[in-house]
Write a protein that holds these residues in place. Structure first.
Motif, PDB file in Angstrom:
ATOM      1  N   GLY A   1      17.163  16.645  -6.142  1.00 27.85           N
ATOM      2  CA  GLY A   1      17.021  16.000  -4.833  1.00 27.85           C
ATOM      3  C   GLY A   1      15.856  16.559  -4.032  1.00 27.85           C
ATOM      4  O   GLY A   1      15.085  15.811  -3.435  1.00 27.85           O
ATOM      5  N   SER A   2      15.710  17.881  -4.023  1.00 28.28           N
ATOM      6  CA  SER A   2      14.614  18.468  -3.249  1.00 28.28           C
ATOM      7  C   SER A   2      13.271  18.183  -3.891  1.00 28.28           C
ATOM      8  O   SER A   2      12.274  17.985  -3.186  1.00 28.28           O
ATOM      9  N   ASP A   3      13.218  18.132  -5.216  1.00 27.47           N
ATOM     10  CA  ASP A   3      11.962  17.765  -5.888  1.00 27.47           C
ATOM     11  C   ASP A   3      11.565  16.331  -5.545  1.00 27.47           C
ATOM     12  O   ASP A   3      10.391  16.046  -5.299  1.00 27.47           O
ATOM     13  N   ALA A   4      12.540  15.452  -5.531  1.00 26.58           N
ATOM     14  CA  ALA A   4      12.248  14.049  -5.193  1.00 26.58           C
ATOM     15  C   ALA A   4      11.770  13.938  -3.752  1.00 26.58           C
ATOM     16  O   ALA A   4      10.811  13.205  -3.460  1.00 26.58           O
ATOM     17  N   ALA A   5      12.392  14.672  -2.854  1.00 26.40           N
ATOM     18  CA  ALA A   5      11.972  14.633  -1.447  1.00 26.40           C
ATOM     19  C   ALA A   5      10.578  15.211  -1.287  1.00 26.40           C
ATOM     20  O   ALA A   5       9.746  14.670  -0.535  1.00 26.40           O
ATOM     21  N   ALA A   6      10.279  16.300  -1.982  1.00 29.69           N
ATOM     22  CA  ALA A   6       8.943  16.900  -1.903  1.00 29.69           C
ATOM     23  C   ALA A   6       7.899  15.942  -2.468  1.00 29.69           C
ATOM     24  O   ALA A   6       6.817  15.778  -1.888  1.00 29.69           O
ATOM     25  N   ALA A   7       8.211  15.306  -3.578  1.00 30.69           N
ATOM     26  CA  ALA A   7       7.273  14.355  -4.180  1.00 30.69           C
ATOM     27  C   ALA A   7       7.027  13.177  -3.244  1.00 30.69           C
ATOM     28  O   ALA A   7       5.890  12.726  -3.081  1.00 30.69           O
ATOM     29  N   ALA A   8       8.093  12.685  -2.619  1.00 33.21           N
ATOM     30  CA  ALA A   8       7.934  11.564  -1.684  1.00 33.21           C
ATOM     31  C   ALA A   8       7.047  11.983  -0.510  1.00 33.21           C
ATOM     32  O   ALA A   8       6.206  11.206  -0.045  1.00 33.21           O
TER      33      ALA A   8
ATOM     34  N   GLU B   1       3.492  10.274   0.487  1.00 29.31           N
ATOM     35  CA  GLU B   1       3.289   9.784   1.843  1.00 29.31           C
ATOM     36  C   GLU B   1       2.014  10.366   2.459  1.00 29.31           C
ATOM     37  O   GLU B   1       1.286   9.678   3.164  1.00 29.31           O
ATOM     38  N   ARG B   2       1.719  11.604   2.183  1.00 28.80           N
ATOM     39  CA  ARG B   2       0.516  12.262   2.716  1.00 28.80           C
ATOM     40  C   ARG B   2      -0.755  11.664   2.130  1.00 28.80           C
ATOM     41  O   ARG B   2      -1.805  11.693   2.758  1.00 28.80           O
ATOM     42  N   ARG B   3      -0.661  11.142   0.916  1.00 27.13           N
ATOM     43  CA  ARG B   3      -1.832  10.556   0.256  1.00 27.13           C
ATOM     44  C   ARG B   3      -2.256   9.244   0.906  1.00 27.13           C
ATOM     45  O   ARG B   3      -3.372   8.817   0.772  1.00 27.13           O
ATOM     46  N   ARG B   4      -1.339   8.613   1.567  1.00 24.84           N
ATOM     47  CA  ARG B   4      -1.627   7.275   2.134  1.00 24.84           C
ATOM     48  C   ARG B   4      -2.481   7.365   3.329  1.00 24.84           C
ATOM     49  O   ARG B   4      -2.785   8.024   4.104  1.00 24.84           O
TER      50      ARG B   4
END
Length: 93
Positions: free
Chosen positions: A79-86, A90-93
């Motif tokens: 869960g935390s890996d998925a949140a970090a990846a998201a 988001e920062r890339r956008r």
């Protein structure tokens, strides 16, 4: 495979195996030997059986608990890996 060489599925399998092993230990039965009051060997044997049963129960409970803990770790980590990846996406956008 991840950089660490272990996947969430492998961790889940390990946790399941530990729980299965713990359940098997707790499920062992140790038939009591005859306990003639006047036979020291029979009393000693009965004591060994009691100790073996207590140890199997205790170790089985510990192993099951370890499996539960590893499964919780896996769930939280995924869960935390998925949140970090998201967040990175988001920062890339």
């Amino acid at each position: 495979m991840t950089d660490f060489g272990i996947t969430p599925d492998r961790i889940a399998s390990m946790a399941a195996a530990w729980r299965t092993g713990g359940d098997a230990l707790r499920g062992l039965s140790f038939p009591a030997p005859p306990r003639p009051a006047d036979c020291a060997a029979a009393r000693a044997m009965a004591h060994c059986v009691e100790e073996a049963a207590a140890a199997a129960t205790r170790l089985g409970t510990e192993l099951t608990g370890l499996g539960d803990g590893v499964e919780r770790f896996n769930t939280v980590t995924v869960g935390s890996d998925a949140a970090a990846a998201a967040g990175l996406v988001e920062r890339r956008r």
